[in-house]
Design a protein around this motif. Structure first.
Motif, PDB file in Angstrom:
ATOM      1  N   ARG A   1      -9.936   2.338  81.664  1.00 27.77           N
ATOM      2  CA  ARG A   1      -9.194   3.435  82.383  1.00 27.77           C
ATOM      3  C   ARG A   1      -8.085   2.849  83.565  1.00 27.77           C
ATOM      4  O   ARG A   1      -7.183   3.300  83.659  1.00 27.77           O
ATOM      5  N   PHE A   2      -8.930   1.726  84.294  1.00 28.94           N
ATOM      6  CA  PHE A   2      -7.961   0.989  85.079  1.00 28.94           C
ATOM      7  C   PHE A   2      -6.889   0.465  84.595  1.00 28.94           C
ATOM      8  O   PHE A   2      -5.752   0.337  85.152  1.00 28.94           O
ATOM      9  N   ALA A   3      -7.090  -0.295  83.640  1.00 25.35           N
ATOM     10  CA  ALA A   3      -5.924  -1.172  82.681  1.00 25.35           C
ATOM     11  C   ALA A   3      -4.998   0.032  82.340  1.00 25.35           C
ATOM     12  O   ALA A   3      -3.730  -0.216  82.636  1.00 25.35           O
TER      13      ALA A   3
ATOM     14  N   SER B   1       2.873  -0.028  75.616  1.00 22.93           N
ATOM     15  CA  SER B   1       2.646   1.053  74.649  1.00 22.93           C
ATOM     16  C   SER B   1       1.814   0.174  73.712  1.00 22.93           C
ATOM     17  O   SER B   1       0.670   0.791  73.234  1.00 22.93           O
ATOM     18  N   LEU B   2       2.169  -0.999  73.092  1.00 18.23           N
ATOM     19  CA  LEU B   2       1.167  -2.070  72.327  1.00 18.23           C
ATOM     20  C   LEU B   2       0.078  -2.158  72.607  1.00 18.23           C
ATOM     21  O   LEU B   2      -1.120  -1.991  72.221  1.00 18.23           O
ATOM     22  N   VAL B   3       0.033  -2.708  74.235  1.00 25.36           N
ATOM     23  CA  VAL B   3      -1.416  -2.828  74.782  1.00 25.36           C
ATOM     24  C   VAL B   3      -2.136  -1.637  74.896  1.00 25.36           C
ATOM     25  O   VAL B   3      -3.634  -1.566  74.738  1.00 25.36           O
ATOM     26  N   ALA B   4      -1.767  -0.462  75.345  1.00 26.26           N
ATOM     27  CA  ALA B   4      -2.320   0.802  75.454  1.00 26.26           C
ATOM     28  C   ALA B   4      -2.867   1.236  73.992  1.00 26.26           C
ATOM     29  O   ALA B   4      -3.932   1.777  74.071  1.00 26.26           O
ATOM     30  N   ALA B   5      -2.010   0.874  73.057  1.00 26.93           N
ATOM     31  CA  ALA B   5      -2.588   1.581  71.600  1.00 26.93           C
ATOM     32  C   ALA B   5      -3.680   0.705  71.254  1.00 26.93           C
ATOM     33  O   ALA B   5      -4.759   1.372  70.478  1.00 26.93           O
ATOM     34  N   SER B   6      -3.770  -0.567  71.690  1.00 30.44           N
ATOM     35  CA  SER B   6      -4.756  -1.504  71.130  1.00 30.44           C
ATOM     36  C   SER B   6      -6.006  -0.852  72.322  1.00 30.44           C
ATOM     37  O   SER B   6      -7.168  -0.830  71.681  1.00 30.44           O
ATOM     38  N   LEU B   7      -6.009  -0.565  73.489  1.00 29.54           N
ATOM     39  CA  LEU B   7      -7.093  -0.053  74.314  1.00 29.54           C
ATOM     40  C   LEU B   7      -7.675   1.239  73.923  1.00 29.54           C
ATOM     41  O   LEU B   7      -8.749   1.545  73.955  1.00 29.54           O
ATOM     42  N   MET B   8      -6.592   2.147  73.295  1.00 30.35           N
ATOM     43  CA  MET B   8      -6.932   3.555  72.994  1.00 30.35           C
ATOM     44  C   MET B   8      -8.002   3.302  71.443  1.00 30.35           C
ATOM     45  O   MET B   8      -8.664   4.312  71.270  1.00 30.35           O
TER      46      MET B   8
ATOM     47  N   VAL C   1       0.989   5.846  78.517  1.00 32.56           N
ATOM     48  CA  VAL C   1       2.013   4.752  79.443  1.00 32.56           C
ATOM     49  C   VAL C   1       3.132   5.818  79.877  1.00 32.56           C
ATOM     50  O   VAL C   1       3.738   5.758  80.912  1.00 32.56           O
ATOM     51  N   LEU C   2       3.893   6.625  79.163  1.00 35.33           N
ATOM     52  CA  LEU C   2       5.012   7.332  79.362  1.00 35.33           C
ATOM     53  C   LEU C   2       4.701   8.471  80.741  1.00 35.33           C
ATOM     54  O   LEU C   2       5.414   8.999  81.109  1.00 35.33           O
ATOM     55  N   SER C   3       3.297   8.737  80.705  1.00 36.73           N
ATOM     56  CA  SER C   3       2.793   9.782  81.681  1.00 36.73           C
ATOM     57  C   SER C   3       3.074   9.336  82.931  1.00 36.73           C
ATOM     58  O   SER C   3       3.593  10.143  83.916  1.00 36.73           O
TER      59      SER C   3
ATOM     60  N   ALA D   1      -5.871  -5.484  86.459  1.00 34.98           N
ATOM     61  CA  ALA D   1      -6.857  -4.891  85.609  1.00 34.98           C
ATOM     62  C   ALA D   1      -6.405  -5.071  83.927  1.00 34.98           C
ATOM     63  O   ALA D   1      -7.525  -5.154  83.109  1.00 34.98           O
ATOM     64  N   VAL D   2      -5.323  -5.520  83.643  1.00 31.20           N
ATOM     65  CA  VAL D   2      -4.893  -5.455  82.009  1.00 31.20           C
ATOM     66  C   VAL D   2      -5.560  -6.769  81.646  1.00 31.20           C
ATOM     67  O   VAL D   2      -5.253  -7.825  82.056  1.00 31.20           O
TER      68      VAL D   2
END
Length: 424
Positions: free
Chosen positions: A17-19, A137-144, A156-158, A201-202
């Motif tokens: 969540r932090f990332a 977006s690629l990093v977020a997709a990996s984390l999700m 990310v767009l939020s 965080a990331v």
């Protein structure tokens, strides 16, 4: 924490969540730096073009719209260039470099003294925009994790859409009270804070070791990539034709006091935030159906705004629906690009923002031309409707081509393969 070089990074839920929050903070800063000019356009015109503003405020506002267009053109140039050239870079390192560039470019925008220099600074400050959203977006997709690609994009767009609820109105108020240059310094402070958050965080993620400039640019050889870019570039012009001139629309047509312009921007942002989150979920369900749905809603919203902008209730309802429907389209367009780009995922993730900012530039230029021609501040709304209609026609055509290929037995783009690359 464990990390796989070829798969998603495993983190605790709190760290994840932090990332994701850190990545969204970058979107918040980008939303502020891109959209704060809309609310401060008359102030910037008066400061940077004083002679023209004294003789013709409408012409000065139209000319100042080039500040918006310069930023949009910077995104168009920077997104594919940086994404293709830096696809092998470790993703966290690239994000940090991009955030540093944002900070420097935004500070320059605040401090440079003349209109041409500010135009140049806005162009330079925009260069990291698309690459940041693409890599984030690629990093977020990996984390999700699997099956949540569009929701990762939407998270990310939020940050960008929330900026339109909180950041842009607050910074617009600050700019009206203390000067537009102070507003841009505040935006630079957001980027500095985001740099620190991403640093802490990331998780470290490798880039694509097999990426080459030639392979990434190979996405441009695919017809469906060009369709997807056209859908974003032309269709999103409808949003930006309105948003670029929302401040004079509210004051000159609706008759609102200028101090209420931030309230209108808040309404726009609330719509964009809600639409983005709903759009991310629906795009994971069906990219095609969600795109058709939200283009129809956007067209209806523009008609409503054009017919009722003289009334405060009509203005509020119109900008709310325009913001919601347009933001809901963005995750679907990005998912479509990823689906049709094959193994050029880094550039596909960034190209969405090139397309949207072509729409930004196109909408601002055409809207400004209509105003300069004396057609009034409602004219950009009708221009936006024409652009939205053209974007929807491109969407229908693109999916029709897919259906024809399927009937003829021609292999379709591999959605599964594209999603696997995103998860890497």
């Amino acid at each position: 924490m464990t990390q796989s070089s070829n798969g998603p990074t495993t983190l605790s839920p709190a760290r994840t969540r932090f990332a994701l929050l850190a990545l969204a903070m970058g979107g918040f800063g980008i939303g502020a730096t891109e959209f704060v000019a809309m609310g401060l356009l008359p102030d910037m015109a008066a400061d940077l073009l004083p002679g023209l503003a004294a003789t013709s405020p409408d012409a000065a506002n139209a000319a100042a719209g080039w500040i918006i267009s310069a930023y949009a053109l910077g995104v168009v140039v920077g997104a594919p260039t940086i994404a293709a050239a830096a696809a092998r870079w470790p993703r966290k390192r690239l994000l940090l470099v991009l955030l540093a560039a944002f900070s420097i470019g935004t500070i320059a925008s605040a401090l440079l003294p003349t209109f041409p220099l500010v135009l140049a600074a806005r162009f330079v400050a925009a260069l990291p925009h698309g690459a940041y959203f693409g890599i984030a977006s690629l990093v977020a997709a990996s984390l999700m994790g699997p099956g949540k690609r569009a929701r990762g994009v939407a998270l990310v767009l939020s940050g960008l859409t929330i900026a339109n609820v909180v950041g842009v109105p607050a910074i617009t108020w600050l700019g009206q009270a203390a000067g537009w240059r102070v507003a841009y310094l505040a935006v630079a402070a957001i980027f500095v804070a985001t740099f620190v958050a991403v640093l802490l965080a990331v998780p470290w993620q490798a880039g694509d070791p097999a990426a080459t400039m030639r392979r990434q640019l190979g996405a441009f050889t695919r017809v469906q990539v060009w369709f997807a870019l056209g859908i974003g570039a032309i269709g999103f012009g409808g949003l930006f034709a309105v948003y670029s001139y929302v401040a004079p629309l509210a004051t000159e047509v609706t008759g609102l006091d200028p101090v209420l312009v931030p309230v209108v921007l808040i309404v726009f942002g609330i719509g964009m935030t809600a639409g983005n989150l709903v759009g991310g979920r629906l795009a994971d369900w069906s990219v095609r159906r969600s795109m058709y749905l939200f283009f129809a809603v956007l067209a209806a919203a523009l008609v409503l705004l054009g017919l009722t902008a003289t009334n405060p209730v009509g203005l509020v309802a119109g900008v709310l629906l325009v913001g919601a429907s347009s933001a809901a389209l963005s995750p679907a367009i990005q998912a479509r690009l990823m689906d049709v780009a094959g193994d050029a995922q880094s550039i596909a993730a960034a190209l969405n923002h090139s397309a949207l900012n072509i729409g930004n530039s196109l909408g601002a230029i055409l809207g400004g031309a209509a105003i300069a021609a004396g057609l009034g501040y409602v004219a950009p709304v009708w221009i936006g409707l024409l652009l939205t209609a053209a974007g929807s026609v491109l969407a229908v055509t693109s999916f029709a081509v897919d259906r024809m290929r399927g009937r003829r037995g021609i292999p379709m783009p591999s959605v599964t393969g594209a999603m696997q690359v995103v998860a890497d």
